[in-house]
Scaffold this active site. Structure first.
Site, PDB file in Angstrom:
ATOM      1  NE  ARG A 374      38.594  40.001  49.618  1.00 11.81           N
ATOM      2  CZ  ARG A 374      39.618  39.244  49.229  1.00 11.81           C
ATOM      3  NH1 ARG A 374      39.591  38.634  48.065  1.00 11.81           N
ATOM      4  NH2 ARG A 374      40.688  39.114  49.991  1.00 11.81           N
ATOM      5  CB  VAL A 496      33.599  40.175  40.766  1.00 14.00           C
ATOM      6  CG1 VAL A 496      33.023  40.077  39.372  1.00 14.00           C
ATOM      7  CG2 VAL A 496      32.489  40.544  41.758  1.00 14.00           C
ATOM      8  CD  GLU A 497      35.540  43.302  45.302  1.00 11.68           C
ATOM      9  OE1 GLU A 497      35.547  42.907  46.487  1.00 11.68           O
ATOM     10  OE2 GLU A 497      35.132  44.415  44.978  1.00 11.68           O
ATOM     11  N   GLY A 498      37.807  37.815  43.480  1.00 10.15           N
ATOM     12  CA  GLY A 498      38.206  36.495  43.951  1.00 10.15           C
ATOM     13  C   GLY A 498      37.026  35.558  43.893  1.00 10.15           C
TER      14      GLY A 498
END
Length: 818
Positions: A374, A496-498
């Site tokens: 991330r 995306v990714e949280g």
């Protein structure tokens, strides 16, 4: 005399607290002052009695623990919310780094500048100058996004042949084994040409089978898959998100049951897997599927644990029953993304990543890898986009004219250009500093959340400012539009990714408060210790340290606010000194407000997401200021770049100030709000937004070629070739600036003020009047063609805009008519 000595004692204890002296030091100072004061006649028996009543219970461990700490610990356990195993795994994942210094209220700026500046190796630089440059030149983004809705096959093959999907894979398995910083530079350059391209390359080098295999895979799994992934024989995807579990990925309903089944003609113990996933990048074309699911072992075939928890496995997509191929269509940025499903698919236990012993360890594996991934992919893609948008907006603003002057000279446009320039500088600094931390061996989970949130938000904000500047040029899609796809796709990175709402309101401070605070994690851990005396001893030590820490931050905050931090040491005494001082002041304020919020809200702070978000904003913007100052120092403190540093620091510190003010205004008690206002802002708010004069300087930087502008353009694809719109426009900017003196010469000699268009006619006028040479006239005429290419937009035959079924039906109808 008593008053003088009492005030003296308070001052001495405040100084000791400011410097975070130990309890014994504070006790010694107090005793020494009392002794001297007694001989001077300032203190008597009553003073000593008051001192002993306070000091003895706090200094004698047995008394303190039994009568003070024990009831506090009991109350603490009642109000402290329990953490699930998944929450504990998320908190335990990764490491703390510079953000912990900021959180604790006493950042050591010299320590920051001692971190090495990340640099590319010769091999990494050659890859960027070679294969990355080549693949950028190969891609026609309009063809890929509008006509093919995919990369052309020759581009796919080039990516495989040159190991673009193997940047994280070690050389022993045939990969490139690039540093995190090098991966970031590659992705930035790819993004500057096409978000479709960078998305497809980024995912296999982020959270996915390759990363998980290298950290947790068995030797057999590594030896089989990693060389195939490195060579492009295998295309990976990782399936985590389910329809019922988006940002709350730990709630996935997909499951695998440990059971016996037939495999290659033999009965073996394996898994019966059922899943329904969506939003999975590369799923439609993947050959190997990384799968996250909840493992169940009802018959105890693996262990006595009936539900071991989230587990990760590798599933070949050509297995019967594995469904892939269908695609989502993410906002006209058609990277390969789609659902995957499977029902009651039996695989052997050795399909679990890491083998059977890693059953139930999937969530820990995922959050540990995500803390690194991330920090690289989405922030790097965002930075590449921000820098490209800033450069393109600057060149366009200088080329495009309205009301007889470049639009970049209009103050409204300057305001947007300044933000683009400032974002380009500080976001690049943040990614460089963060990937440098990864290359130092850190797994900065809090930092990765900070830059994922703020840089994707800056990217979205940048696209809006750029669209405002470009007007019709930005909204008319076509082969000559370099903004439209980025504008459409900006929400993808936000999601995306949280999702960013989750990241800002829960993750940044939720993890930061526990991981970065020097005592909270230990206090929480004491609640899980079963042996009562040991638990009490651990909590006692942590709580006493916490109290001293809070008092120290109270003193530091009061002193720094009252003095404007003027006496705070800074690593440099130049024009950046004020930014170090204000950041130190706000760092102390963050540490204090964090403890005050914990005390005021207790366990409910977890649900006070807007309070958490503001505390997270404080930490985040201090981190961005730190990165900005570090970049300025790493690049040699070039005075010509200072305007960018000044704007970035002022903007970020202004946001810190606003977060502090909002925190105060949302405390539940009016008296507390009043005290905090006096404590934090005794003389009003110290930070002002960047001035119009400063923003004019930043706007000029983007519109005129210079070394400063070149530094902003690092790892942006600016080659002047037919398929690179931004590169061609950069050349046009240089050409326009080069012929402006010729244009002015014609106007001056003819005694007229001509508009800056139809330069071919101006050239002919100058040539006929003997004002220009033939070569000069030809230059003006050539620039007119390039200028029109810059400002013109695309138009289409209606039939060319048909897509999908409509296009096929149209073609079929025409064929039938023929």
């Amino acid at each position: 005399m008593t008053l003088i000595f009492t005030l003296g004692l308070i001052v001495l204890l405040s100084i000791a607290s400011y410097h975070r002296a130990s309890w014994n030091t504070a006790l010694g100072v107090s005793i020494a002052t009392l002794v001297i004061g007694t001989f001077a006649g300032a203190f008597g028996a009553i003073s000593w009695l008051i001192f002993l009543i306070i000091a003895v219970p706090l200094s004698v461990t047995g008394i303190r623990q039994q009568y003070i700490i024990k009831p506090i610990f009991a109350a603490f356990k009642k109000v402290t919310p329990t953490m699930s195993d998944t929450e504990k795994s998320a908190i335990d994942a990764g490491t703390t780094w510079w953000e912990a210094d900021l959180f604790c209220g006493r950042p050591d700026w010299n320590k920051l500048h001692q971190y090495p500046m990340p640099k590319l190796t010769i091999e990494e630089q050659a890859f960027i100058d070679g294969p990355v440059e080549v693949v950028c030149s190969m891609l026609d983004d309009w063809e890929a996004t509008h006509e093919l809705t995919d990369l052309p096959q020759d581009v796919w093959q080039y990516l495989k042949d040159n190991k673009f999907f193997a940047m994280i894979i070690k050389k022993e398995y045939g990969g490139l084994q690039f540093s995190a910083f090098a991966q970031s530079c590659v992705l930035q350059k790819l993004t500057s040409k096409s978000t479709l391209l960078s998305s497809i390359v980024g995912v296999p080098n982020s959270l996915g089978p390759g990363e998980l295999l290298q950290h947790y895979g068995t030797k057999e799994q590594k030896d089989h898959y990693l060389p195939r992934l490195a060579s492009g024989q295998e295309i990976p995807c990782f399936a985590l998100t389910s329809p019922e579990a988006g940002s709350d990925a730990s709630a996935i309903p997909d499951y695998g049951v440990v059971c016996k089944g037939m495999w290659e003609g033999k009965e073996v113990i394996g898994l019966s897997l059922t899943w329904n996933k969506r939003y999975i990048t590369l799923a439609p074309v993947a050959t190997v599927l990384g799968l996250a699911f909840k493992l169940q072992d009802p018959d105890g075939l693996l262990s006595d644990v009936k539900e071991p928890g989230i587990t990760c496995a590798l599933i070949p997509t050509d297995m019967p029953g594995v469904e892939i191929g269908r695609r989502h269509f993410p906002l006209n940025v058609p990277f390969q993304n789609g659902p995957t499903r499977g029902k009651d698919i039996f695989v052997p236990l050795d399909y679990i990543i890491g083998g059977p012993e890693m059953a139930g360890q999937g969530w820990r594996m995922l959050v540990e890898c995500l803390s690194v991934g991330r920090a690289i992919t989405l922030p790097s893609n965002s930075v590449g986009g921000i820098k490209t948008i800033a450069l393109a907006s600057g060149s366009y603003s200088r080329i495009r004219r309205q009301f007889r002057l470049p639009i970049g000279q209009m103050e409204g446009v300057e305001e947007s250009l300044a933000k683009l320039a400032g974002y380009a500088y500080s976001s690049d600094a943040a990614v460089s500093m963060s990937t440098g931390a990864v290359d130092l061996g850190e797994k900065p989970s809090v930092v990765s959340a900070i830059i994922k949130y703020h840089l994707t938000e800056q990217m979205r904000d940048s696209t809006i400012h750029a669209m405002d500047i470009h007007g019709g040029k930005g909204i008319m899609l076509g082969p000559n539009n370099y903004l439209g796809r980025g504008y459409q796709g900006a929400p993808i990175a936000i999601t995306v990714e949280g999702a960013n709402i989750l990241t800002r309101n829960m993750i940044i401070y939720g993890q930061g408060a526990i991981r970065c605070h020097p005592f909270v994690l230990t206090e929480l851990g004491a609640c899980d210790i079963e042996e009562r005396e040991e638990a009490l001893a651990v909590f006692d030590k942590a709580l006493m340290g916490h109290i001293g820490f809070t008092i120290s931050n109270l003193v530091r905050t009061k002193w720094l606010a009252f003095t404007g931090a003027r006496f705070t040491s800074t690593p440099y005494k130049d024009e950046t000194a004020e930014f170090y001082r204000i950041a130190s002041r706000f760092s102390a304020s963050l540490a204090l407000m964090s403890d005050i919020s914990m005390a005021v809200f207790g366990g409910s702070l977890k649900r006070k997401e807007r309070i958490s978000a503001r505390l997270g904003d404080l930490l985040s913007y201090l981190y961005l200021v730190s990165a900005t100052l570090k970049r300025y120092n790493d690049e040699g403190r070039k005075k010509e770049d200072f305007a960018l540093v000044q704007w970035s620091c002022q903007d970020h510190l202004y946001h810190c100030q606003r977060a502090l003010a909002d925190l105060i205004n949302n405390m539940p008690s009016a008296p507390l709000r009043g005290v905090l206002k006096v404590l934090l802002f005794p003389f009003g708010r110290p930070v002002r937004k960047p001035t119009d004069k400063l923003e004019h300087k930043l706007a000029q930087i983007l519109q005129v070629p210079s070394e400063t502008r070149d530094r902003l353009a690092s790892y942006v694809y600016l080659t002047n070739e037919p398929l690179n719109l931004v590169g061609r426009q950069e050349q046009t900017l240089k050409d326009v600036l080069a012929v402006e003196p010729l244009f002015d010469k014609v106007c001056r000699e003819k005694g007229v003020k001509l508009p800056f268009f139809q330069l071919d006619k101006v050239a002919q006028m100058g040539l006929e009047a003997g004002i220009l040479t033939q070569a000069e006239a030809d230059k003006l005429a050539d620039v007119e063609k390039a200028r029109l290419d810059t400002i013109n937009v695309d138009d289409f035959d209606p039939a060319d805009l048909l897509a999908g079924k409509a296009a096929r039906n149209s073609i079929d109808n025409k064929a039938g008519a023929a």
